[in-house]
Scaffold this active site. Structure first.
Site, PDB file in Angstrom:
ATOM      1  N   ASP A 192     -47.538  36.816 -18.862  1.00 50.15           N
ATOM      2  CA  ASP A 192     -46.200  36.544 -19.381  1.00 50.15           C
ATOM      3  C   ASP A 192     -45.640  37.794 -20.061  1.00 50.15           C
ATOM      4  OD1 ASP A 192     -44.002  34.992 -20.808  1.00 50.15           O
ATOM      5  OD2 ASP A 192     -45.125  33.324 -19.945  1.00 50.15           O
ATOM      6  N   HIS A 255     -41.226  34.728 -25.147  1.00 54.55           N
ATOM      7  CA  HIS A 255     -41.618  33.697 -24.179  1.00 54.55           C
ATOM      8  C   HIS A 255     -43.126  33.530 -24.090  1.00 54.55           C
ATOM      9  CE1 HIS A 255     -42.052  32.083 -19.992  1.00 54.55           C
ATOM     10  NE2 HIS A 255     -40.904  31.490 -20.254  1.00 54.55           N
ATOM     11  N   SER A 439     -41.234  26.665 -17.361  1.00 55.55           N
ATOM     12  CA  SER A 439     -42.116  27.551 -18.133  1.00 55.55           C
ATOM     13  C   SER A 439     -42.861  26.789 -19.209  1.00 55.55           C
ATOM     14  CB  SER A 439     -41.297  28.644 -18.829  1.00 55.55           C
ATOM     15  OG  SER A 439     -41.145  29.775 -18.035  1.00 55.55           O
TER      16      SER A 439
END
Length: 617
Positions: A192, A255, A439
């Site tokens: 990520d 994220h 996600s």
């Protein structure tokens, strides 16, 4: 400015809800809907990944590699002719862990010209495949908020915000699972944007990881060199049109930290929020930065995270049992992704992938459409499909992703750790926020897989293979509490932590045992099936009496046959019914089935891929 010279795929923008630890919530929430993917006209690249055929000169000789590429550039009839082709001056950057080479051109090509070059490369007998070094994006949307025996964590934000763990309608049944397993002894790699290692709510749960971004502008590090650690330097974009024509400025997403929080945020520690497998270890692997990340870097990250070898990178001392990838781009699964994923699975690593947020068929979303992955769709607090989730036969199961503003705050979002900074990590403090997207769904499934593997080990059972673990997660998923439209299937149900553990720890049969088979769910296709010639896979279906039962295969390439028996495993010579037409369109129908288990054997008459299997009753 190399990040602007790579292909931008599937821009999945978002908005984030944030709450500072111990602070009051903002009075007026700001919400943003996901952006649509960039069009082909907006996508450019200066990188190509080429796999040369074994035994050719190009497979081992650098000059021969470049000769093949230069020849293709000359034949491609680019604007500007031979002078333009010569000015592109290709260079071999490095060999990927999958054995392909990354080739960099000195200037970017538009999509049309790039496709001409790829066509010429693929026509060269020395080339096994050629793929654009595509730009991939995180798969989230963001927003900004307002404020028994089962373990009830004392984390201050758990009860109010983390419905996705405990809601009987939309959650994953985590509290019932925590009495059985907390994920101890299992490593989950989060591929990520990296991690905030100093966040207050990850104490003891993080391994060092690695930063695989090989471009300084994307990474915000001083050089292109890959480095140990996976610090998230921030992925903010200062200006509109900076990543590609039509792209928008945005704040840093944090994220990877949010995704890692769902997997293993510290729990019952009186701080922040909770994680699903909170005694597992997170291995952060950074591949996404400013404007996304490249296919070549992601492929190497998959290889390394699963214990494979990547030239120039130290061996991974903590290979992951599970990989989570909450990222993706548009297009069919390419050979680069598939080779990296196949390598990971061969090393015993389950690969869990977000299905994508385009609201379309997952067949156009990679790597979720690759074989040997668990593709995860997104559900709302109601248990229904979200407006953005990709769907289709290749989606295996679903998990909470958040329905966005339609479900309000906090029920429209998934809540986990972030930073208060909108740019660099050093400008912020530990924070918590709500995001939505596939996600957010994917790490719920990855974390439940970690609970299962941990419980198996703790009870002196063999850990499941990736195929066995995928089958268990799908077969134990909770049925959707609301009807999912037939045109937009998102798998067998919502991942159920307690049910998965109960099935994983069942007493194993020792006598009068039925065959081991992968269960099918009525009217839910199992997609993306592949195998070699001569391969056999056994499925099962619990049939009702008297109602017509149809078993069908379709799609993909190659040649399969289907053999079916009631109550026992069929063979190619002993069966109740079969369909063995050339190709993959097979149908077996029982007009008056009896109640009980029907076993369906899928046999590869030759190699096949992309096949779907469905039972209808």
């Amino acid at each position: 400015m190399t990040s602007k010279q790579n292909l931008r795929i599937n821009v999945l923008a978002a908005a984030m809800l944030s709450i500072s630890a111990g602070s009051a919530f903002a009075a007026s929430p700001r919400t943003e809907e996901p952006q649509r993917p960039a069009t082909a006209a907006q996508q450019t690249s200066n990188g190509i990944i080429v796999k040369y055929r074994a035994g050719t000169a190009a497979a081992s000789d650098r000059s021969a590699k470049l000769s093949v590429v230069n020849s293709a550039l000359s034949r491609a009839s680019l604007n500007g002719g031979s002078a333009r082709a010569g000015a592109l001056s290709p260079q071999v950057v490095r060999k990927l862990g999958i054995g392909a080479d990354l080739i960099r051109l000195q200037s970017r090509l538009g999509d049309a010209e790039l496709q001409k070059v790829l066509a010429e490369l693929k026509a060269d007998p020395a080339v096994e495949y050629a793929v654009v070094n595509a730009r991939m994006q995180r798969a989230d949307l963001r927003a900004k908020p307002t404020e028994t025996k089962q373990l009830v964590p004392n984390d201050p934000y758990y009860a109010q915000y983390q419905w996705h763990f405990s809601s009987a309608t939309g959650g994953i049944n985590a509290p019932s699972a925590w009495d059985v397993s907390q994920g101890e002894g299992v490593v989950v790699a989060v591929i990520d944007t990296g991690i905030l290692p100093d966040h207050e709510d990850f104490s003891g749960n993080l391994l060092q990881g690695y930063d695989f971004i090989s471009d300084a502008e994307t990474s915000r590090r001083p050089t292109d060199a890959r480095v140990p650690g996976a610090l998230d330097y921030g992925d903010w974009v200062e200006n509109d049109n900076e990543c590609y024509t039509g792209s928008l400025a945005e704040d840093s997403s944090w994220h990877g930290t949010h995704v890692a929080g769902t997997v293993a945020e510290a729990t019952n520690n009186g701080v922040g929020m909770a994680g699903v497998a909170y005694k597992a270890k997170v291995l952060p692997v950074r591949v996404l930065g400013k404007c996304g990340g490249s296919l070549a870097d992601i492929a190497d990250a998959i290889t390394w995270a699963s214990g494979g070898t990547v030239a120039g990178i130290p061996a991974n001392a903590n290979p992951a049992e599970i990989i989570n990838m909450s990222l993706g781009g548009s297009g069919a699964c390419d050979p680069v992704y598939q080779a990296a994923i196949n390598g990971a699975v061969s090393r015993g690593t389950l690969v869990v992938v977000a299905a994508g947020n385009a609201g379309g068929n997952v067949s156009n979303a990679r790597p979720a459409n690759c074989n040997n992955v668990v593709a995860v769709g997104a559900t709302r607090i109601t248990g229904g499909i979200t407006y953005y989730s990709n769907y289709g036969a290749a989606v295996d199961l679903s998990a909470p992703g958040g329905g966005g503003s339609v479900d309000g705050n906090p029920g429209g979002y998934i809540w986990q750790a972030i930073s208060s900074s909108t740019t660099s990590p050093e400008l912020g403090t530990s924070d918590y926020g709500g995001k939505g997207g596939t996600s957010m769904s994917s790490p719920h499934v990855a974390a439940v897989a970690a609970l299962v593997q941990s419980a198996r080990i703790a009870n002196n059972r063999d850990a499941f293979t990736p195929a066995e673990l995928e089958a268990l997660l799908k077969s134990t998923a909770r049925k959707f509490p609301v009807t999912i439209p037939a045109a937009t299937p998102i798998g067998t149900g919502i991942v159920d932590a307690k049910a998965a553990l109960a099935k994983a720890l069942e007493e194993e049969c020792t006598e009068n045992c039925g065959p081991t088979a992968i269960p099918l769910t009525n009217k839910v296709a199992v997609g993306g099936l592949s195998g070699a010639g001569g391969s056999e896979v056994l499925y099962s279906f619990e049939a009702q009496a008297g109602k017509v039962l149809s078993l069908l295969t379709y799609g993909g390439s190659g040649n399969v046959s289907v053999y079916v028996s009631q109550g026992k495993e069929p063979t190619a010579t002993v069966y109740d019914a079969k369909s063995a037409r050339p190709g993959n369109s097979e149908t077996v129908r029982f007009t008056a089935p009896v109640a009980g288990t029907y076993y369906i054997k899928l046999v590869g008459e030759s190699a096949f891929s992309g096949v779907s299997l469905i039972a209808n009753q």
